[in-house]
Scaffold this motif. Structure first.
Motif, PDB file in Angstrom:
ATOM      1  N   LEU A 194       0.840  -1.194   0.000  1.00 26.82           N
ATOM      2  CA  LEU A 194       0.000   0.000   0.000  1.00 26.82           C
ATOM      3  C   LEU A 194       0.875   1.244   0.000  1.00 26.82           C
ATOM      4  CD1 LEU A 194      -2.516  -1.124   2.760  1.00 26.82           C
ATOM      5  CD2 LEU A 194      -2.894  -1.153   0.284  1.00 26.82           C
ATOM      6  N   ALA A 195       0.423   2.286  -0.688  1.00 28.59           N
ATOM      7  CA  ALA A 195       1.188   3.527  -0.756  1.00 28.59           C
ATOM      8  C   ALA A 195       0.274   4.722  -0.558  1.00 28.59           C
ATOM      9  CB  ALA A 195       1.888   3.633  -2.117  1.00 28.59           C
ATOM     10  N   LEU A 196       0.829   5.764   0.060  1.00 27.07           N
ATOM     11  CA  LEU A 196       0.131   7.040   0.222  1.00 27.07           C
ATOM     12  C   LEU A 196       0.862   8.086  -0.607  1.00 27.07           C
ATOM     13  CD1 LEU A 196      -0.422   7.069   4.095  1.00 27.07           C
ATOM     14  CD2 LEU A 196      -2.127   6.594   2.318  1.00 27.07           C
ATOM     15  N   HIS A 197       0.122   8.769  -1.483  1.00 24.77           N
ATOM     16  CA  HIS A 197       0.689   9.827  -2.320  1.00 24.77           C
ATOM     17  C   HIS A 197      -0.004  11.139  -1.992  1.00 24.77           C
ATOM     18  CE1 HIS A 197       3.043   7.471  -5.229  1.00 24.77           C
ATOM     19  NE2 HIS A 197       2.170   6.519  -4.952  1.00 24.77           N
ATOM     20  N   GLY A 236       8.286   6.174  -1.538  1.00 26.41           N
ATOM     21  CA  GLY A 236       8.761   5.796  -0.211  1.00 26.41           C
ATOM     22  C   GLY A 236       7.705   5.860   0.875  1.00 26.41           C
ATOM     23  N   ASN A 237       6.489   6.285   0.551  1.00 26.02           N
ATOM     24  CA  ASN A 237       5.404   6.330   1.528  1.00 26.02           C
ATOM     25  C   ASN A 237       4.567   5.072   1.425  1.00 26.02           C
ATOM     26  OD1 ASN A 237       6.047   8.878   2.557  1.00 26.02           O
ATOM     27  ND2 ASN A 237       4.978   9.875   0.881  1.00 26.02           N
ATOM     28  N   ASN A 238       5.239   3.935   1.302  1.00 29.33           N
ATOM     29  CA  ASN A 238       4.487   2.698   1.160  1.00 29.33           C
ATOM     30  C   ASN A 238       4.919   1.687   2.206  1.00 29.33           C
ATOM     31  OD1 ASN A 238       7.004   2.210  -0.294  1.00 29.33           O
ATOM     32  ND2 ASN A 238       6.048   0.323  -0.977  1.00 29.33           N
ATOM     33  N   THR A 239       4.136   0.672   2.325  1.00 25.74           N
ATOM     34  CA  THR A 239       4.455  -0.446   3.191  1.00 25.74           C
ATOM     35  C   THR A 239       4.225  -1.720   2.394  1.00 25.74           C
ATOM     36  OG1 THR A 239       4.051  -1.444   5.348  1.00 25.74           O
ATOM     37  CG2 THR A 239       2.123  -0.606   4.203  1.00 25.74           C
ATOM     38  N   CYS A 240       5.139  -2.643   2.529  1.00 24.07           N
ATOM     39  CA  CYS A 240       4.975  -3.936   1.880  1.00 24.07           C
ATOM     40  C   CYS A 240       5.219  -5.005   2.932  1.00 24.07           C
ATOM     41  CB  CYS A 240       5.946  -4.104   0.718  1.00 24.07           C
ATOM     42  SG  CYS A 240       5.683  -5.639  -0.194  1.00 24.07           S
ATOM     43  N   GLY A 241       4.216  -5.824   3.140  1.00 24.09           N
ATOM     44  CA  GLY A 241       4.355  -6.860   4.147  1.00 24.09           C
ATOM     45  C   GLY A 241       3.144  -7.759   4.182  1.00 24.09           C
ATOM     46  N   MET A 242       3.043  -8.516   5.253  1.00 25.21           N
ATOM     47  CA  MET A 242       1.958  -9.471   5.410  1.00 25.21           C
ATOM     48  C   MET A 242       0.892  -8.884   6.322  1.00 25.21           C
ATOM     49  SD  MET A 242       2.834 -12.053   3.553  1.00 25.21           S
ATOM     50  CE  MET A 242       1.697 -13.319   4.103  1.00 25.21           C
ATOM     51  N   ARG A 243      -0.355  -8.896   5.859  1.00 21.27           N
ATOM     52  CA  ARG A 243      -1.454  -8.398   6.677  1.00 21.27           C
ATOM     53  C   ARG A 243      -1.742  -9.393   7.800  1.00 21.27           C
ATOM     54  NH1 ARG A 243      -7.613  -6.790   5.165  1.00 21.27           N
ATOM     55  NH2 ARG A 243      -8.125  -6.081   7.273  1.00 21.27           N
ATOM     56  N   ASN A 245      -4.737  16.342   0.824  1.00 19.25           N
ATOM     57  CA  ASN A 245      -5.200  14.964   0.670  1.00 19.25           C
ATOM     58  C   ASN A 245      -4.040  14.039   0.346  1.00 19.25           C
ATOM     59  OD1 ASN A 245      -8.218  15.438   0.653  1.00 19.25           O
ATOM     60  ND2 ASN A 245      -7.602  16.757  -1.047  1.00 19.25           N
ATOM     61  N   VAL A 246      -4.274  12.761   0.566  1.00 19.84           N
ATOM     62  CA  VAL A 246      -3.380  11.726   0.065  1.00 19.84           C
ATOM     63  C   VAL A 246      -4.227  10.725  -0.701  1.00 19.84           C
ATOM     64  CG1 VAL A 246      -1.615  11.918   1.857  1.00 19.84           C
ATOM     65  CG2 VAL A 246      -3.517  10.341   2.179  1.00 19.84           C
ATOM     66  N   CYS A 247      -3.605  10.103  -1.660  1.00 16.35           N
ATOM     67  CA  CYS A 247      -4.258   9.054  -2.441  1.00 16.35           C
ATOM     68  C   CYS A 247      -3.680   7.726  -1.964  1.00 16.35           C
ATOM     69  CB  CYS A 247      -3.966   9.271  -3.917  1.00 16.35           C
ATOM     70  SG  CYS A 247      -4.590   7.964  -4.989  1.00 16.35           S
ATOM     71  N   LEU A 248      -4.543   6.807  -1.588  1.00 15.30           N
ATOM     72  CA  LEU A 248      -4.127   5.471  -1.182  1.00 15.30           C
ATOM     73  C   LEU A 248      -4.206   4.556  -2.393  1.00 15.30           C
ATOM     74  CD1 LEU A 248      -3.786   3.504   1.542  1.00 15.30           C
ATOM     75  CD2 LEU A 248      -5.894   2.677   0.520  1.00 15.30           C
ATOM     76  N   LEU A 249      -3.092   3.912  -2.712  1.00 19.81           N
ATOM     77  CA  LEU A 249      -2.997   3.017  -3.863  1.00 19.81           C
ATOM     78  C   LEU A 249      -2.392   1.690  -3.431  1.00 19.81           C
ATOM     79  CD1 LEU A 249      -1.404   5.592  -6.326  1.00 19.81           C
ATOM     80  CD2 LEU A 249      -3.784   4.849  -6.305  1.00 19.81           C
ATOM     81  N   GLY A 250      -2.570   0.666  -4.233  1.00 22.13           N
ATOM     82  CA  GLY A 250      -1.903  -0.596  -3.986  1.00 22.13           C
ATOM     83  C   GLY A 250      -2.838  -1.784  -3.954  1.00 22.13           C
ATOM     84  N   TYR A 251      -2.386  -2.834  -3.288  1.00 22.53           N
ATOM     85  CA  TYR A 251      -3.189  -4.047  -3.155  1.00 22.53           C
ATOM     86  C   TYR A 251      -3.008  -4.621  -1.756  1.00 22.53           C
ATOM     87  CZ  TYR A 251       1.256  -6.470  -4.032  1.00 22.53           C
ATOM     88  OH  TYR A 251       2.553  -6.912  -3.966  1.00 22.53           O
ATOM     89  N   ASP A 252      -3.954  -5.457  -1.352  1.00 24.70           N
ATOM     90  CA  ASP A 252      -3.875  -6.082  -0.033  1.00 24.70           C
ATOM     91  C   ASP A 252      -4.489  -7.479  -0.015  1.00 24.70           C
ATOM     92  OD1 ASP A 252      -6.531  -5.386  -0.250  1.00 24.70           O
ATOM     93  OD2 ASP A 252      -6.579  -4.178   1.583  1.00 24.70           O
TER      94      ASP A 252
END
Length: 189
Positions: A14-17, A47-54, A96-103
């Motif tokens: 997930l990333a915040l832009h 760099g405003n993202n996180t990658c890991g296991m939910r 604002n920030v835009c939340l992008l990615g997958y989970d």
């Protein structure tokens, strides 16, 4: 002896832009088509993202060493977490920030430590991102990394990936992000 911790469940990236009002409107207008307007790596490049296991109730977390295996409850991981935050967002001028990615990527991740002298669940420390207030979902935690007895794993591997689907892009008011990051800082103090 060697110690391995494996979590099987859902991977998140997930990333915040930060976005201005014009780009926030564009995000809302394009929806999932936003991912098609840029390269695949664009949405997580800042760099405003996180990658890991939910961490969910369905996550399987197992630690194993030469002396045997032990199950770790996801609740234990959450309570033993050292929470990370994306502090650089606090100084951004955007509203604002835009939340992008997958989970939703079904997969596993394993961490291995070599030459461990004792296998003790209390020695694990978990680096976790808290996304629950931003996403509006209770206990939305993403495990990014694990330390054992104060040291990082000698190796970490991903496995069993079964693909993912992008989330619908979401615009979040920067005030919500600032409140969340402020709350995490107060909780950690």
């Amino acid at each position: 002896m060697d110690l391995t911790l494996t979590i099987t469940g859902l991977c998140c990236d997930l990333a915040l832009h930060p976005v201005d009002d014009e780009n926030a409107a564009r995000v809302c207008r394009l929806g999932e088509n936003l991912y098609k307007t840029n390269s695949l790596e664009w949405w997580r490049a800042n760099g405003n993202n996180t990658c890991g296991m939910r961490l969910t109730r369905d996550s399987a977390i197992v630690a194993a060493c030469d002396s045997g295996a032990m199950d770790l409850d996801p609740g234990h991981v959450a309570t033993a977490a050292v929470e990370l935050t994306q502090r650089e967002l606090l100084t951004r001028p955007e509203d604002n920030v835009c939340l992008l990615g997958y989970d939703d990527e079904v997969c596993s991740r394993s961490w291995t430590w070599r030459d461990v002298t004792a296998c003790d669940a209390e020695r694990f420390r978990f680096l976790v991102q808290r996304w629950d207030r931003i996403l509006g979902e209770a206990d939305y935690l993403v495990l990014e990394d694990v330390f054992y007895d104060g040291r990082p794993a000698d190796s970490a591997t991903w496995g069993e990936s079964q693909g993912f689907s992008f989330r619908e892009p979401m615009v979040v008011p920067m005030d919500v992000v600032r409140q969340e990051l402020g709350s995490c800082a107060k909780e950690a103090a």
